[in-house]
Design a protein around this motif. Sequence first.
Motif: not given
Length: 199
Positions: A84, A139, A167-168
């Motif tokens: 990721i 996630r 990203k989260k």
Amino acid sequence: MMLSDKLLQQIEFIKEIDKIKYIQRRTKLFNSDRPENDAEHSWHLALMALVLSEHANQSVDLLKVVKMVLIHDIVEIDAGDTFIYDTEKNHTNTGAERLAAQRIFGILPGEQAEELIAIWEEFEAGQTPEAQFARAMDRLEPLLQNSSNNGGTWNEPGVNYEKVYAKKSVIKDGSAVLWGYAEKLIDAGVARGILKKGK
């Protein structure tokens, strides 16, 4: 007794997807040095969805969510796992993944193949309540793992608070409640020194 072509196709698919058990992820199991594989990851997300669905932002079709998380990484049998936080290869749907979806799900009889490809596409697009909640599960799980492993993949070069937070933050689209929890975990990671801010 004659075996139907439909059954033989279904069995062939079941045999093919066994390969997902060999796809190693970068994230490690909770409190462990052993990498998780894609099958373990998908199974864990399915149970998370069952347990946490009440926290979805909107009412969701739970069976569809479970289908999404169980099949979302099957394409990695052909396309491989993309980390990721990879700096060279973007962690988004690629042509290779679409080809993999067509090939692998295409082993199934037509109607089943079409259904699973459509569900995979819906997950990738991330627009429906089901896809958003499924992506929240995807996630959240590695966040929980990294928190349990003194940072885990957060210790890899180029991974910092800003990247993790970005990203989260997808979690909030599926569940504001779980995003609130995730933010606290991320901040706790910084406070514990296992997640660095900046470079």
